[in-house]
Design an enzyme around this catalytic site. Sequence first.
Site, PDB file in Angstrom:
ATOM      1  N   ASN A  10       0.841  -1.190   0.000  1.00  0.00           N
ATOM      2  CA  ASN A  10       0.000   0.000   0.000  1.00  0.00           C
ATOM      3  C   ASN A  10       0.887   1.255   0.000  1.00  0.00           C
ATOM      4  O   ASN A  10       1.509   1.600   0.990  1.00  0.00           O
ATOM      5  CB  ASN A  10      -0.901  -0.036   1.245  1.00  0.00           C
ATOM      6  CG  ASN A  10      -1.856   1.139   1.305  1.00  0.00           C
ATOM      7  OD1 ASN A  10      -1.535   2.239   0.886  1.00  0.00           O
ATOM      8  ND2 ASN A  10      -3.033   0.897   1.852  1.00  0.00           N
ATOM      9  N   ASP A  74      -0.881  -3.546   9.927  1.00  0.00           N
ATOM     10  CA  ASP A  74      -2.255  -3.950   9.636  1.00  0.00           C
ATOM     11  C   ASP A  74      -3.165  -2.958  10.341  1.00  0.00           C
ATOM     12  O   ASP A  74      -2.958  -2.623  11.518  1.00  0.00           O
ATOM     13  CB  ASP A  74      -2.554  -5.383  10.081  1.00  0.00           C
ATOM     14  CG  ASP A  74      -3.801  -5.908   9.361  1.00  0.00           C
ATOM     15  OD1 ASP A  74      -3.783  -5.960   8.106  1.00  0.00           O
ATOM     16  OD2 ASP A  74      -4.805  -6.227  10.015  1.00  0.00           O
ATOM     17  N   PHE A 157      -6.311   8.334   2.044  1.00  0.00           N
ATOM     18  CA  PHE A 157      -6.752   7.166   1.275  1.00  0.00           C
ATOM     19  C   PHE A 157      -7.840   6.440   2.072  1.00  0.00           C
ATOM     20  O   PHE A 157      -8.214   6.874   3.162  1.00  0.00           O
ATOM     21  CB  PHE A 157      -5.569   6.242   0.974  1.00  0.00           C
ATOM     22  CG  PHE A 157      -5.002   5.542   2.188  1.00  0.00           C
ATOM     23  CD1 PHE A 157      -4.164   6.203   3.070  1.00  0.00           C
ATOM     24  CD2 PHE A 157      -5.319   4.210   2.465  1.00  0.00           C
ATOM     25  CE1 PHE A 157      -3.653   5.568   4.197  1.00  0.00           C
ATOM     26  CE2 PHE A 157      -4.809   3.557   3.582  1.00  0.00           C
ATOM     27  CZ  PHE A 157      -3.980   4.242   4.456  1.00  0.00           C
ATOM     28  N   TYR A 159     -10.736   5.173   4.001  1.00  0.00           N
ATOM     29  CA  TYR A 159     -11.943   5.779   4.582  1.00  0.00           C
ATOM     30  C   TYR A 159     -11.721   7.227   5.017  1.00  0.00           C
ATOM     31  O   TYR A 159     -12.600   7.822   5.652  1.00  0.00           O
ATOM     32  CB  TYR A 159     -12.403   4.949   5.788  1.00  0.00           C
ATOM     33  CG  TYR A 159     -12.813   3.525   5.425  1.00  0.00           C
ATOM     34  CD1 TYR A 159     -14.136   3.219   5.110  1.00  0.00           C
ATOM     35  CD2 TYR A 159     -11.880   2.490   5.397  1.00  0.00           C
ATOM     36  CE1 TYR A 159     -14.515   1.921   4.774  1.00  0.00           C
ATOM     37  CE2 TYR A 159     -12.244   1.188   5.058  1.00  0.00           C
ATOM     38  CZ  TYR A 159     -13.562   0.911   4.753  1.00  0.00           C
ATOM     39  OH  TYR A 159     -13.932  -0.369   4.419  1.00  0.00           O
ATOM     40  N   ASP A 160     -10.568   7.814   4.695  1.00  0.00           N
ATOM     41  CA  ASP A 160     -10.276   9.186   5.152  1.00  0.00           C
ATOM     42  C   ASP A 160     -11.365  10.204   4.792  1.00  0.00           C
ATOM     43  O   ASP A 160     -11.670  11.084   5.601  1.00  0.00           O
ATOM     44  CB  ASP A 160      -8.917   9.656   4.619  1.00  0.00           C
ATOM     45  CG  ASP A 160      -7.760   9.062   5.412  1.00  0.00           C
ATOM     46  OD1 ASP A 160      -7.988   8.595   6.544  1.00  0.00           O
ATOM     47  OD2 ASP A 160      -6.626   9.051   4.896  1.00  0.00           O
ATOM     48  N   LYS A 180      -3.029  14.736  10.034  1.00  0.00           N
ATOM     49  CA  LYS A 180      -3.123  13.264  10.098  1.00  0.00           C
ATOM     50  C   LYS A 180      -1.798  12.668  10.573  1.00  0.00           C
ATOM     51  O   LYS A 180      -1.775  11.704  11.329  1.00  0.00           O
ATOM     52  CB  LYS A 180      -3.519  12.693   8.724  1.00  0.00           C
ATOM     53  CG  LYS A 180      -3.782  11.201   8.808  1.00  0.00           C
ATOM     54  CD  LYS A 180      -4.202  10.554   7.496  1.00  0.00           C
ATOM     55  CE  LYS A 180      -4.427   9.054   7.731  1.00  0.00           C
ATOM     56  NZ  LYS A 180      -4.535   8.285   6.507  1.00  0.00           N
ATOM     57  N   ARG A 186      -1.870   5.373  12.790  1.00  0.00           N
ATOM     58  CA  ARG A 186      -0.533   4.980  12.293  1.00  0.00           C
ATOM     59  C   ARG A 186       0.541   5.829  12.959  1.00  0.00           C
ATOM     60  O   ARG A 186       1.581   5.334  13.380  1.00  0.00           O
ATOM     61  CB  ARG A 186      -0.514   5.144  10.763  1.00  0.00           C
ATOM     62  CG  ARG A 186       0.729   4.630  10.061  1.00  0.00           C
ATOM     63  CD  ARG A 186       0.479   4.409   8.589  1.00  0.00           C
ATOM     64  NE  ARG A 186      -0.514   3.375   8.368  1.00  0.00           N
ATOM     65  CZ  ARG A 186      -1.768   3.617   7.956  1.00  0.00           C
ATOM     66  NH1 ARG A 186      -2.158   4.832   7.629  1.00  0.00           N
ATOM     67  NH2 ARG A 186      -2.634   2.631   7.850  1.00  0.00           N
TER      68      ARG A 186
HETATM   69  P1  ITT Z   1      -0.960  -4.105   2.953  1.00  0.00           P
HETATM   70  O1  ITT Z   1      -1.699  -5.289   3.539  1.00  0.00           O
HETATM   71  O2  ITT Z   1      -0.155  -4.454   1.740  1.00  0.00           O
HETATM   72  O3  ITT Z   1      -0.151  -3.363   3.976  1.00  0.00           O
HETATM   73  P2  ITT Z   1      -3.662  -3.022   2.679  1.00  0.00           P
HETATM   74  O4  ITT Z   1      -4.208  -1.758   2.122  1.00  0.00           O
HETATM   75  O5  ITT Z   1      -4.279  -4.317   2.179  1.00  0.00           O
HETATM   76  O6  ITT Z   1      -2.065  -3.030   2.434  1.00  0.00           O
HETATM   77  P3  ITT Z   1      -4.699  -3.601   5.320  1.00  0.00           P
HETATM   78  O7  ITT Z   1      -4.952  -5.021   5.043  1.00  0.00           O
HETATM   79  O8  ITT Z   1      -4.061  -3.246   6.642  1.00  0.00           O
HETATM   80  O9  ITT Z   1      -3.755  -2.937   4.234  1.00  0.00           O
HETATM   81  O10 ITT Z   1      -6.067  -2.830   5.157  1.00  0.00           O
HETATM   82  C1  ITT Z   1      -6.188  -1.594   5.696  1.00  0.00           C
HETATM   83  C2  ITT Z   1      -7.469  -0.916   5.160  1.00  0.00           C
HETATM   84  O11 ITT Z   1      -8.022  -0.136   6.220  1.00  0.00           O
HETATM   85  C3  ITT Z   1      -7.100   0.062   4.054  1.00  0.00           C
HETATM   86  O12 ITT Z   1      -7.204  -0.543   2.779  1.00  0.00           O
HETATM   87  C4  ITT Z   1      -8.125   1.169   4.271  1.00  0.00           C
HETATM   88  O13 ITT Z   1      -9.339   0.811   3.660  1.00  0.00           O
HETATM   89  C5  ITT Z   1      -8.307   1.168   5.782  1.00  0.00           C
HETATM   90  N1  ITT Z   1      -7.333   2.099   6.407  1.00  0.00           N
HETATM   91  C6  ITT Z   1      -6.232   1.773   7.154  1.00  0.00           C
HETATM   92  N2  ITT Z   1      -5.559   2.879   7.511  1.00  0.00           N
HETATM   93  C7  ITT Z   1      -6.233   3.912   6.980  1.00  0.00           C
HETATM   94  C8  ITT Z   1      -6.036   5.301   6.980  1.00  0.00           C
HETATM   95  O14 ITT Z   1      -4.962   5.846   7.546  1.00  0.00           O
HETATM   96  N3  ITT Z   1      -6.920   6.058   6.349  1.00  0.00           N
HETATM   97  C9  ITT Z   1      -7.992   5.528   5.743  1.00  0.00           C
HETATM   98  N4  ITT Z   1      -8.264   4.223   5.658  1.00  0.00           N
HETATM   99  C10 ITT Z   1      -7.381   3.412   6.284  1.00  0.00           C
END
Ligand code: ITT
Length: 203
Positions: A10, A74, A157, A159-160, A180, A186
């Site tokens: 990501n 995660d 990105f 749900y922001d 943020k 994070r």
């Molecule tokens: P990796 O597993 O490769 O790290 P991923 O996007 O699949 O990437 P996750 O499985 O941890 O990561 O899913 C996290 C989801 O939660 C992400 O796709 C967003 O929809 C949401 N999310 C996490 N952190 C966020 C943030 O800072 N702002 C907005 N949405 C967030």
Amino acid sequence: MKNIYLATSNINKVQELTDIINSSGLKINIATAMARVNMPVIEETADTFSGNAKLKAYTFEELTTKNTWVLADDSGLMVDAIQGNPGVYSSRYAKDGASDSENINKLLKNLKDIDGIKRSARFVCILALIGSDGFEITFKGVCKGFIAKKPEGKNGFGYDPIFIPEGHTQTFGVLDKSIKSKISHRARALTKLICWLGSKFNH
Ligand code: ITT
């Protein structure tokens, strides 16, 4: 200089994590998994953030040479009115491979009859760091807030555009990214990690 490899596909996470680590002054070099080997597709089978973060870190570590440190993230959104969902399923809430807007639309639909403070939610982030000498450590960050009635703003990105952090009136999609990077789930997990790394390597 210590190298830490980020096990994520990501790009938004990469950006947020590297920005904060680089501004911390720590003598740590952040390398992205994507830059080193292609991050494998990992089936996130655990039912906790911590389980999935470790799964990503260990899967990536197997592809690297010895003496490598790996950091995985995660994270997800937990909404109180719907029993903490989408939680660990945040990235695939609408369906496998869903886009951010599909996930947002499903969530807004499920919350259509919920108003005011009952729209409370929190972002959760678990960072898992695994080291060459067989140890693992996790750090947790939480950012509380509310789900907006409709998406606003293009920053960030996921749900922001529908997440209004506590103490603010606008979504992370509208707020400047410098905000943020101070108060997000994070950022909070990373502050703990940076503190731990600082005590281990910087003296
Ligand atoms: P990796 O597993 O490769 O790290 P991923 O996007 O699949 O990437 P996750 O499985 O941890 O990561 O899913 C996290 C989801 O939660 C992400 O796709 C967003 O929809 C949401 N999310 C996490 N952190 C966020 C943030 O800072 N702002 C907005 N949405 C967030």
